[in-house]
Design a protein around this motif. Sequence first.
Motif, mmCIF file in Angstrom:
data_model
loop_
_atom_site.group_PDB
_atom_site.id
_atom_site.type_symbol
_atom_site.label_atom_id
_atom_site.label_comp_id
_atom_site.label_asym_id
_atom_site.label_seq_id
_atom_site.Cartn_x
_atom_site.Cartn_y
_atom_site.Cartn_z
ATOM 1 N N LEU B 201 -1.750 -60.376 -5.730
ATOM 2 C CA LEU B 201 -2.948 -59.568 -5.484
ATOM 3 C C LEU B 201 -4.179 -60.457 -5.672
ATOM 4 N N GLU B 207 -8.167 -56.588 -3.536
ATOM 5 C CA GLU B 207 -6.844 -55.988 -3.357
ATOM 6 C C GLU B 207 -6.516 -55.131 -4.578
ATOM 7 N N CYS B 233 -8.028 -56.980 -10.667
ATOM 8 C CA CYS B 233 -7.856 -56.080 -9.523
ATOM 9 C C CYS B 233 -7.983 -54.616 -9.923
ATOM 10 N N ARG B 258 -7.374 -48.140 1.016
ATOM 11 C CA ARG B 258 -6.917 -49.457 1.495
ATOM 12 C C ARG B 258 -6.108 -50.157 0.399
ATOM 13 N N THR B 260 -3.139 -52.107 -1.602
ATOM 14 C CA THR B 260 -2.381 -53.305 -1.290
ATOM 15 C C THR B 260 -0.941 -53.186 -1.781
ATOM 16 N N CYS B 288 -2.750 -52.384 5.524
ATOM 17 C CA CYS B 288 -3.232 -53.022 4.289
ATOM 18 C C CYS B 288 -2.135 -53.146 3.236
ATOM 19 N N ARG B 290 0.762 -54.387 1.513
ATOM 20 C CA ARG B 290 1.625 -55.570 1.542
ATOM 21 C C ARG B 290 2.856 -55.434 0.666
#
Lengths: 82, 591
Positions: B201, B207, B233, B258, B260, B288, B290
């Motif tokens: 991240l 993120e 984060c 959004r 991550t 977005c 991951r």
Amino acid sequence: MNDPQIVAMIQDALASVAPNRKADFAAIKLDQTIESLGLDSIATMEMVGAIEDKVSSTFPDEELAKVQTLGDLAKLIRSAGA
Amino acid sequence: MLPKFLTVAQAIAEVGRYYPEHDMVFQDLAGKETAFTFVELERETAVRATALFDLGLAKGDRFGMVVIEPEDFVLTFLAALRSGIVPVPLYPPMSFASLDAYHERTAKVLASAEARVVFASTRLQNVLWSLVDAVPSLERLLPIESLRGLTTRGTLPAIAPSDVAFLQYTSGSTADPKGVVVTQGSLIANAKGIIGESLHLDPEKNEKGIHWLPLYHDMGLIGFVIAPLVNGCGSVHLPTMRFIKKPSIWMDAMHRHRGTATFAPNFAYALAMKRVTPEDLAGWDLSCLRVLGCGAEPIHPETMRQFADLFATHSKLPRNAIMPAYGMAEATLAIALKRCDDMMRTVIVDAETFQQTGTVSDPVEDRPASEYVSCGAPFSGHEVSAFDEQGNLLPEGREGELWHRGPSVAAGYFRNPTATAEAFRADGWLRTGDLGFVLDREVFVTGRLKDLIILNGRNVHPQAVEWEIADLDGVRKGNVVAFSVPGESSEQLVVVLETRDGADSDAVTVAVKAKVQKELAITVADVVCLGAGDLPKTSSGKLQRRKTRQQYLEGALGAEGSRTFGATASRVTLARHVAKSLWSRAKAAVL
């Protein structure tokens, strides 16, 4: 909402949670307990969520904690204005 | 660029200097969201820490937390980490379940922790009052809401990496609760591994992690409260109950914020797929996202592949987002994680060879095969290896008990030297109690040495189930075995028992299901009633849980064996079917 309508609403919710057990829920009655439905805790809350969606309301947790029978649940549904 | 924080306390105090606008967002039960920037978080946790001292608590004292709303939970928990006062997160009572069993377990845990105070949500107060009488060390039950809106801020003590951060109580049986001692240093070591080596991240890109996991459990608490924060984060916390009722809030939050990274047990992915609508799928842009982590219970690769297919096709989810994970509270949280850009990897082995010899070998045409998921390699400075029953190190590709070593390993169980000595070896190895093998340095979990049952990500000790049934009418006292078998998206609970002469098996079955449902809020998928002496026992008369389970799966339980076959036949057939389709897949090399 009358009793048969509420039973139908609960049956719809149960069918959406456990589609392969639809037959088991054909004869549910308002005086039977929630635990007699044989759902696990996740599925039970899923069912509650499906009903909340239908009546566009969120039942308060402290009220849910007191629910023992389908009749108790029916009262919550009615108090949501359905 | 963030400095290397030595403790979580330091991270909370200083992270706002580097990322003042990053925040933690808390959703309440009605869906309303409140954000705390890292600057506000610093202030609020300092004020709450001061309030904890003002209550007369001192560094090292323990207090319990039974808190529903994520906002109150996280702010108070982080305040405690700054104060050195040790929080003990506890799960709240569940709807529709009896309170007796809950009380007993909660009281045992609080007594084991020698907690002086319990903070609980106001609406739970009247349910929890009797704990004060039941736990000798417990002085007060306080509403968590009393810590809101305070302003006084005092001086906080220095916190060292070796200081205890919190106690994480695990599934240990009711009689013998086990509280993992998590230190500030092990939290930092594990958080660094999770974010720095696996999830990657990036705070510079804002993120963030988003989840609905219960905060009294390590995956939510460390994975989404501690790990993102100490890496600069942000995070978003959704109430668990809202997700269960309305699973769409999960991916909806990922899309809106959004997100991550997220994590959940396998069952949640199945649930989210079951409830999703075509409109939801079309409306979400999950490009977005991951990291879609999966852990806390056995991972079904098929569930995860289906999820990736569905959401990649309709909502732009990257297909390599799926991240199988392996961890446990005794290792702080994570032991191994897939690296974030790789695809999920599985190996397919010949099932019979593996079962009989514990050796990984290539599948053979027309013979059953088993598929195992790689959870990736351990973090740097950490090791994982398989050992045999005599404690000899096994080579790669051989199944044994997984042992784990490194700075993330916790400091043992709180005031429980016997249990600590069993799991935490003097040479630094943690015995995980899980079975698995290592291949190309990657960890594959295959089963459990301990008899732990995991239902929808919730750990259940088999004794807890067996005790509820032991005294039921018609049951031969104490002749009850509970275990789990693989189910569709999680495990399923099976109870095998011996009935008294003349007992009605159907009535006993109904009574068993009702009792377990009522006391533990768990559904028993199958009850098998046997005659006297039919349960597998050792020569000294001790019940054999693993052997009973094995016989159940083979349909070989009881004097006549075949009479229980009805219950298991479909499962055995299913297993064969899955094995066959796996073989076809391996042959077609579409994995």
